[in-house]
Design a protein around this motif. Structure first.
Motif, PDB file in Angstrom:
ATOM      1  N   GLU A  88       0.803  -1.226   0.000  1.00  0.00           N
ATOM      2  CA  GLU A  88       0.000   0.000   0.000  1.00  0.00           C
ATOM      3  C   GLU A  88       0.837   1.278   0.000  1.00  0.00           C
ATOM      4  O   GLU A  88       0.371   2.304  -0.503  1.00  0.00           O
ATOM      5  N   ALA A  89       2.065   1.235   0.540  1.00  0.00           N
ATOM      6  CA  ALA A  89       2.843   2.460   0.685  1.00  0.00           C
ATOM      7  C   ALA A  89       4.091   2.510  -0.179  1.00  0.00           C
ATOM      8  O   ALA A  89       4.647   3.588  -0.395  1.00  0.00           O
ATOM      9  N   VAL A  90       4.561   1.374  -0.671  1.00  0.00           N
ATOM     10  CA  VAL A  90       5.833   1.345  -1.404  1.00  0.00           C
ATOM     11  C   VAL A  90       5.627   0.852  -2.833  1.00  0.00           C
ATOM     12  O   VAL A  90       5.887   1.568  -3.798  1.00  0.00           O
ATOM     13  N   ALA A  91       5.149  -0.369  -2.977  1.00  0.00           N
ATOM     14  CA  ALA A  91       5.047  -0.978  -4.306  1.00  0.00           C
ATOM     15  C   ALA A  91       4.080  -0.242  -5.209  1.00  0.00           C
ATOM     16  O   ALA A  91       4.274  -0.196  -6.426  1.00  0.00           O
ATOM     17  N   VAL A  92       3.041   0.352  -4.635  1.00  0.00           N
ATOM     18  CA  VAL A  92       2.048   1.038  -5.457  1.00  0.00           C
ATOM     19  C   VAL A  92       2.645   2.228  -6.195  1.00  0.00           C
ATOM     20  O   VAL A  92       2.150   2.626  -7.262  1.00  0.00           O
ATOM     21  N   HIS A  93       3.735   2.801  -5.679  1.00  0.00           N
ATOM     22  CA  HIS A  93       4.385   3.949  -6.320  1.00  0.00           C
ATOM     23  C   HIS A  93       5.542   3.535  -7.233  1.00  0.00           C
ATOM     24  O   HIS A  93       6.074   4.369  -7.966  1.00  0.00           O
ATOM     25  N   GLN A  94       5.953   2.279  -7.195  1.00  0.00           N
ATOM     26  CA  GLN A  94       7.118   1.841  -7.957  1.00  0.00           C
ATOM     27  C   GLN A  94       6.769   0.909  -9.112  1.00  0.00           C
ATOM     28  O   GLN A  94       7.577   0.725 -10.021  1.00  0.00           O
ATOM     29  N   LEU A  95       5.585   0.314  -9.088  1.00  0.00           N
ATOM     30  CA  LEU A  95       5.211  -0.679 -10.083  1.00  0.00           C
ATOM     31  C   LEU A  95       4.107  -0.151 -10.988  1.00  0.00           C
ATOM     32  O   LEU A  95       3.331   0.729 -10.599  1.00  0.00           O
ATOM     33  N   ARG A  96       4.043  -0.708 -12.182  1.00  0.00           N
ATOM     34  CA  ARG A  96       2.909  -0.434 -13.058  1.00  0.00           C
ATOM     35  C   ARG A  96       1.657  -1.055 -12.449  1.00  0.00           C
ATOM     36  O   ARG A  96       1.731  -2.001 -11.660  1.00  0.00           O
ATOM     37  N   GLU A  97       0.507  -0.519 -12.829  1.00  0.00           N
ATOM     38  CA  GLU A  97      -0.727  -0.928 -12.159  1.00  0.00           C
ATOM     39  C   GLU A  97      -1.005  -2.421 -12.321  1.00  0.00           C
ATOM     40  O   GLU A  97      -1.368  -3.105 -11.348  1.00  0.00           O
ATOM     41  N   ASN A  98      -0.836  -2.948 -13.519  1.00  0.00           N
ATOM     42  CA  ASN A  98      -1.094  -4.373 -13.726  1.00  0.00           C
ATOM     43  C   ASN A  98      -0.102  -5.233 -12.952  1.00  0.00           C
ATOM     44  O   ASN A  98      -0.461  -6.293 -12.423  1.00  0.00           O
ATOM     45  N   THR A  99       1.149  -4.788 -12.868  1.00  0.00           N
ATOM     46  CA  THR A  99       2.141  -5.525 -12.088  1.00  0.00           C
ATOM     47  C   THR A  99       1.788  -5.489 -10.606  1.00  0.00           C
ATOM     48  O   THR A  99       1.914  -6.497  -9.899  1.00  0.00           O
ATOM     49  N   HIS A 100       1.346  -4.331 -10.121  1.00  0.00           N
ATOM     50  CA  HIS A 100       0.938  -4.224  -8.717  1.00  0.00           C
ATOM     51  C   HIS A 100      -0.260  -5.122  -8.430  1.00  0.00           C
ATOM     52  O   HIS A 100      -0.358  -5.718  -7.339  1.00  0.00           O
ATOM     53  N   THR A 101      -1.170  -5.260  -9.381  1.00  0.00           N
ATOM     54  CA  THR A 101      -2.313  -6.153  -9.205  1.00  0.00           C
ATOM     55  C   THR A 101      -1.860  -7.594  -9.071  1.00  0.00           C
ATOM     56  O   THR A 101      -2.359  -8.350  -8.213  1.00  0.00           O
ATOM     57  N   ARG A 102      -0.892  -8.007  -9.891  1.00  0.00           N
ATOM     58  CA  ARG A 102      -0.376  -9.385  -9.793  1.00  0.00           C
ATOM     59  C   ARG A 102       0.364  -9.590  -8.478  1.00  0.00           C
ATOM     60  O   ARG A 102       0.252 -10.652  -7.848  1.00  0.00           O
ATOM     61  N   TYR A 103       1.131  -8.597  -8.031  1.00  0.00           N
ATOM     62  CA  TYR A 103       1.822  -8.699  -6.755  1.00  0.00           C
ATOM     63  C   TYR A 103       0.822  -8.848  -5.612  1.00  0.00           C
ATOM     64  O   TYR A 103       1.029  -9.646  -4.681  1.00  0.00           O
ATOM     65  N   THR A 104      -0.258  -8.065  -5.656  1.00  0.00           N
ATOM     66  CA  THR A 104      -1.265  -8.125  -4.599  1.00  0.00           C
ATOM     67  C   THR A 104      -1.912  -9.507  -4.530  1.00  0.00           C
ATOM     68  O   THR A 104      -2.107 -10.071  -3.448  1.00  0.00           O
TER      69      THR A 104
END
Length: 431
Positions: A88-104
């Protein structure tokens, strides 16, 4: 005269900074001392042991680590709490949205259920290894309750486990997500080391793909000749552009007079923004490529057809090269369906749209094009990526080169002159 009493030997006193060691009422030994903390401060830590020697050894190790400039970990929460904070505080600002969705999805489906209850500061490499081994042999239908939610169960709910296990590539991906999260925890001085890096999962085999052969590529182009998006298919096969790069291409990116195209963006569907133009996959993906003469001709024809369509009512001009019949952006999923239908009409085997990109690189390698040229054309960040993905092509070229050398040596042996014959006069020296 009286003789003074002999002085009783004084109790050994530890030097300043060595900490204190004493026995608790419950029989355990406790050692306490000051160590380096994050922010260049110092804090008092306590360790315990069943004997005085054990407690003292633990404290000595922490003080020695502190003297090397390594601060003591400050993490007090669980792995689950830190992973949630990291997303919520780190990866969301460093990753593309689709990549962040897969990480989540990876964190909530695998990492938190497996390691979430453990303390972040006490997580060990053995914990990670044990969890990965368990994950490797666990049926996902049973572990995540997938079969129970099906209309027609065919796993444990039906009385027979289907043994649907994660692939080695998926396991490597989950492991890489954990390493990324713990690496940031090290940078924030929450923990002293990334224990996930000490676990080796092995190198998974890359996905096998079957690119089009030269005959199949010609058959594909012939079948797509009458398609409204023929220029897109030809550009994909002749230049190796990614699907998102093709759909995000705008007319201002093309210079048909000079025969070049500038790749600046990619079109993707995201959960929040729908079809969105995003920056290219990597910095190396932002590039300028040369256009083949066939693509220049088909793009000019495509532009004329698009100009005639722009006069119709309801047309939306977005500046895109490839659009729907109403002028809007093409959804990548819709392009996949059109591509599969085209393959069926052409009588070709079913492949992914991305395999057109692989076909481009394979055909170029088979024609003897240098690897560095293909790397620049495809927009790979490193030439090692190109060499690894297309290693099977390089092996086939090596076999052909070895066979060519064998034929050369065999022919030389047959045509070698007789040793008994006189050598030719004034033979030039061999250097």
């Amino acid at each position: 005269m009286t003789t003074p009493r002999e002085a009783t030997p004084s109790r050994r006193v530890r030097a300043n900074g060595d900490g204190t060691v004493y026995q608790r009422k419950d029989g355990r030994w406790e050692a306490a001392g000051y160590v380096l903390a994050p922010g260049n401060t110092r804090k008092r830590v306590r360790v315990y042991g069943t004997t005085r020697k054990e407690a003292l050894a633990k404290l000595t190790e922490k003080i020695a680590t502190s003297n090397r400039g390594v601060p003591a970990p400050s993490a007090q929460g669980s792995v689950s709490a830190y992973l949630t904070y990291w997303l919520e505080a780190v990866a969301v600002h460093q990753l593309r949205e689709n990549t962040h969705t897969r990480y989540t999805a990876c964190v909530h489906q695998h990492l938190i259920p497996g390691l979430g209850k453990k303390k972040l500061a006490k997580l060990t490499a053995k914990d990670v290894r044990t969890w990965l081994n368990q994950l490797r042999t666990t049926c996902q239908c049973c572990a995540r309750g997938i079969d129970a939610r099906r209309d027609q169960p065919h796993c444990s709910a039906a009385g027979a486990c289907c043994s649907k296990r994660l692939s080695p590539l998926t396991l490597a991906y989950i492991h890489s997500v954990l390493k990324s999260a713990l690496e940031h925890a090290v940078r924030e001085e929450e923990i002293t080391r990334n224990v996930a890096r000490n676990v080796r999962t092995g190198t998974p085999r890359p996905r096998r793909f079957e690119p089009l052969t030269a005959d199949e590529a010609r058959q594909f182009l012939a079948a797509a000749r009458d398609d409204r998006l023929f220029a897109l298919y030809e550009l994909a096969l002749r230049t190796g552009l990614r699907k998102g790069e093709l759909l995000g291409l705008q007319w201002e990116d093309l210079d048909l007079r000079k025969g070049t195209a500038s790749i600046r963006r990619t079109l993707q569907r995201t959960q929040t923004g729908g079809l969105t133009a995003l920056p290219t996959k990597t910095r190396a993906s932002e590039r300028r490529i040369a256009l083949p003469s066939e693509c220049i001709h088909s793009l000019k024809e495509h532009r004329e057809v698009q100009k005639r369509g722009a006069t119709l009512e309801g047309w939306k001009d977005n500046g895109l090269v490839f659009t729907t019949q109403a002028g809007g952006p093409i959804d990548p999923a819709n392009l996949n369906r059109r591509f599969r239908s085209l393959l069926e009409r052409a009588g070709l085997r079913r492949i992914r749209f991305h395999d057109l990109r692989h076909s481009t690189a394979t055909l170029l390698l088979e024609q003897g094009v240098e690897l560095v040229v293909i790397k620049e054309l495809l927009g790979h960040a490193h030439i090692g990526v190109t060499a690894t993905v297309y290693a099977h092509v390089r092996l086939r070229l090596q076999c052909e080169a070895i066979d060519l050398l064998g034929r050369t040596l065999h022919n030389s042996a047959e045509t070698q002159p007789d040793a008994s014959a006189d050598p030719p006069p004034c033979a030039p020296p061999v250097r």
